[in-house]
Scaffold this active site. Structure first.
Site, mmCIF file in Angstrom:
data_model
loop_
_atom_site.group_PDB
_atom_site.id
_atom_site.type_symbol
_atom_site.label_atom_id
_atom_site.label_comp_id
_atom_site.label_asym_id
_atom_site.label_seq_id
_atom_site.Cartn_x
_atom_site.Cartn_y
_atom_site.Cartn_z
ATOM 1 N N HIS A 102 -1.009 -2.597 -6.976
ATOM 2 C CA HIS A 102 -1.763 -2.354 -5.742
ATOM 3 C C HIS A 102 -3.257 -2.517 -5.992
ATOM 4 C CE1 HIS A 102 -3.062 0.782 -2.516
ATOM 5 N NE2 HIS A 102 -3.124 -0.442 -2.038
ATOM 6 N N GLU A 112 -3.725 0.200 -8.813
ATOM 7 C CA GLU A 112 -2.747 1.285 -8.907
ATOM 8 C C GLU A 112 -1.413 0.636 -9.278
ATOM 9 O OE1 GLU A 112 -2.073 3.112 -5.014
ATOM 10 O OE2 GLU A 112 -2.035 5.082 -5.960
ATOM 11 N N ASN A 162 -3.310 5.859 -1.023
ATOM 12 C CA ASN A 162 -3.114 5.916 0.430
ATOM 13 C C ASN A 162 -2.516 7.238 0.910
ATOM 14 O OD1 ASN A 162 -4.082 3.446 1.748
ATOM 15 N ND2 ASN A 162 -2.846 2.505 0.150
ATOM 16 N N SER A 184 0.819 -1.205 0.000
ATOM 17 C CA SER A 184 0.000 0.000 0.000
ATOM 18 C C SER A 184 0.854 1.256 0.000
ATOM 19 C CB SER A 184 -0.857 0.038 1.270
ATOM 20 O OG SER A 184 -1.610 -1.123 1.397
HETATM 21 P P1 NAD Z 1 -3.333 -9.887 6.230
HETATM 22 O O1 NAD Z 1 -2.803 -9.658 7.586
HETATM 23 O O2 NAD Z 1 -4.766 -10.238 6.045
HETATM 24 O O3 NAD Z 1 -2.472 -11.026 5.475
HETATM 25 C C1 NAD Z 1 -1.069 -11.095 5.480
HETATM 26 C C2 NAD Z 1 -0.691 -12.566 5.275
HETATM 27 O O4 NAD Z 1 0.728 -12.672 5.074
HETATM 28 C C3 NAD Z 1 -1.019 -13.462 6.495
HETATM 29 O O5 NAD Z 1 -1.861 -14.527 6.079
HETATM 30 C C4 NAD Z 1 0.353 -13.980 6.928
HETATM 31 O O6 NAD Z 1 0.315 -15.319 7.423
HETATM 32 C C5 NAD Z 1 1.133 -13.894 5.620
HETATM 33 N N1 NAD Z 1 2.589 -13.931 5.799
HETATM 34 C C6 NAD Z 1 3.332 -13.360 6.782
HETATM 35 N N2 NAD Z 1 4.644 -13.661 6.591
HETATM 36 C C7 NAD Z 1 4.708 -14.413 5.455
HETATM 37 C C8 NAD Z 1 5.776 -15.030 4.738
HETATM 38 N N3 NAD Z 1 7.036 -14.904 5.154
HETATM 39 N N4 NAD Z 1 5.500 -15.723 3.625
HETATM 40 C C9 NAD Z 1 4.209 -15.865 3.204
HETATM 41 N N5 NAD Z 1 3.149 -15.315 3.850
HETATM 42 C C10 NAD Z 1 3.409 -14.595 4.962
HETATM 43 O O7 NAD Z 1 -2.976 -8.539 5.416
HETATM 44 P P2 NAD Z 1 -3.691 -7.954 4.091
HETATM 45 O O8 NAD Z 1 -4.755 -7.003 4.490
HETATM 46 O O9 NAD Z 1 -3.986 -9.075 3.162
HETATM 47 O O10 NAD Z 1 -2.492 -7.046 3.494
HETATM 48 C C11 NAD Z 1 -1.436 -7.641 2.752
HETATM 49 C C12 NAD Z 1 -0.743 -6.580 1.905
HETATM 50 O O11 NAD Z 1 -1.719 -5.954 1.042
HETATM 51 C C13 NAD Z 1 -0.098 -5.440 2.693
HETATM 52 O O12 NAD Z 1 1.091 -5.046 2.028
HETATM 53 C C14 NAD Z 1 -1.145 -4.342 2.637
HETATM 54 O O13 NAD Z 1 -0.594 -3.065 2.789
HETATM 55 C C15 NAD Z 1 -1.682 -4.546 1.235
HETATM 56 N N6 NAD Z 1 -3.033 -4.017 1.003
HETATM 57 C C16 NAD Z 1 -3.999 -4.150 1.960
HETATM 58 C C17 NAD Z 1 -5.270 -3.638 1.713
HETATM 59 C C18 NAD Z 1 -6.359 -3.786 2.754
HETATM 60 O O14 NAD Z 1 -7.379 -3.092 2.647
HETATM 61 N N7 NAD Z 1 -6.208 -4.627 3.744
HETATM 62 C C19 NAD Z 1 -5.569 -3.031 0.495
HETATM 63 C C20 NAD Z 1 -4.574 -2.949 -0.482
HETATM 64 C C21 NAD Z 1 -3.297 -3.431 -0.216
#
Ligand code: NAD
Length: 285
Positions: A142, A154, A192, A121
């Site tokens: 993104h 994005e 963001n 993000s």
């Molecule tokens: P989340 O916490 O739901 O999921 C993260 C996952 O990563 C978890 O399942 C965890 O077990 C896994 N993980 C951790 N270490 C790991 C590793 N070494 N290898 C493989 N998997 C591993 O988080 P999310 O909301 O899915 O966000 C993930 C990414 O997407 C972030 O970079 C976030 O900024 C981005 N993002 C989030 C949103 C949102 O609204 N939540 C929107 C756009 C982008």
């Protein structure tokens, strides 16, 4: 010319990784979905099934299409399985050191022609690219939450990203049914950079007692025509992710106006991360 991407690897099976896997499989791509945490993979697969079932109930897709999409997703706990991937989207937690480690590992495993993308993000694509030996093939892709429904992707070019890599990523996003906006590689990119300070300000308003959470959210929903209030949106995104993004903005832009609200920090310290943990500003089922 045939699109070069057939197999997509997704790292992380959380909210975003599972949604991106669902989207890619629904568009007919083979998907490798990797997470270090087996329960996270099970939760990810469950959430994909229930989302696709909702589409079936609404008549948007057939049961056969749902089964076909599920059959295209291969879950794994090992990055080693990503060797045949043509395109990888990393979607692990918003932590730079973790993402850099994963990019460096992926670089050693995935075939040399593959593109490595991050769903970050806010974190610098240029720095993630620099942790690989293929910085020209690293890009930001993104997706918005939830990826199957939200129309925007994005795309963020790092300093070294080459034109064909950008083109392949853009065409891939379009194949997934998305519209692309392009951002330069500055902290928080476009979306963001603008939305997160608003969410952070909503936490300040809550902390200072300007209004209750309901007052703040209905004020912004009805007063500015936003589909969700900022606190509701923060719970939906994940408060840990919101805090990480504010820290990236604060450090990367160096302006005190981006300092994370102490109340947001307290919620994260308590493990009240929003919808994904069942409790955030609000209680979730
Ligand atoms: P989340 O916490 O739901 O999921 C993260 C996952 O990563 C978890 O399942 C965890 O077990 C896994 N993980 C951790 N270490 C790991 C590793 N070494 N290898 C493989 N998997 C591993 O988080 P999310 O909301 O899915 O966000 C993930 C990414 O997407 C972030 O970079 C976030 O900024 C981005 N993002 C989030 C949103 C949102 O609204 N939540 C929107 C756009 C982008």
């Amino acid at each position: 010319m045939a699109h070069p991407v057939k197999i997509i690897g997704v790292v992380g099976a959380g909210q975003m990784g599972s949604g991106i896997s669902q989207l890619a499989a629904s568009a007919g791509f083979q998907v490798l979905m990797m997470d270090v945490d087996q329960p996270a993979i099970s939760r990810g697969l469950n959430s994909i099934s229930s989302s696709l079932s909702r589409f079936v109930r609404k008549g948007a897709i057939t049961q056969e299409k749902m089964d076909e999409s599920l059959g295209l997703i291969r879950p794994t706990t090992s990055l080693e399985d990503f060797q045949p991937a043509d395109f990888v989207v990393e979607a692990v937690a918003e932590e730079e050191s973790l993402k850099k480690r994963i990019f460096s590992q992926m670089d050693k495993i995935v075939k040399p022609s593959a593109i490595l993308a991050s769903n970050t993000s806010s974190i610098s694509i240029t720095r993630l690219a620099n942790s690989t030996k293929r910085p020209t093939q690293v890009i930001g892709m993104h997706f918005m939450n939830p990826p199957p429904l939200m129309k925007l992707v994005e795309v963020v070019r790092g300093m070294a990203t080459e034109d064909p890599v950008f083109e392949t990523t853009k065409v891939l996003a379009e194949r997934l049914g998305k519209t692309v906006c392009c951002s330069k590689d500055y902290p928080g990119f476009i979306v963001n950079r603008i939305i997160m300070p608003m969410i952070n300000e909503a936490f300040y308003a809550l902390m200072e007692g300007v209004g209750t959470a309901d007052d703040i959210d209905s004020g912004m929903k009805l007063g500015t025509n936003h589909p969700m209030g900022p606190l509701e949106l923060a719970d939906f995104i994940g408060l840990d992710t919101c805090l990480s993004i504010m820290r990236v903005l604060h450090q990367g832009l160096g302006d005190t106006k981006y300092r994370p609200c102490p109340l947001l920090v307290r919620y994260v310290d308590a493990g009240w991360l929003g919808k994904k943990t069942g409790r955030g500003v609000y209680q979730h089922d």
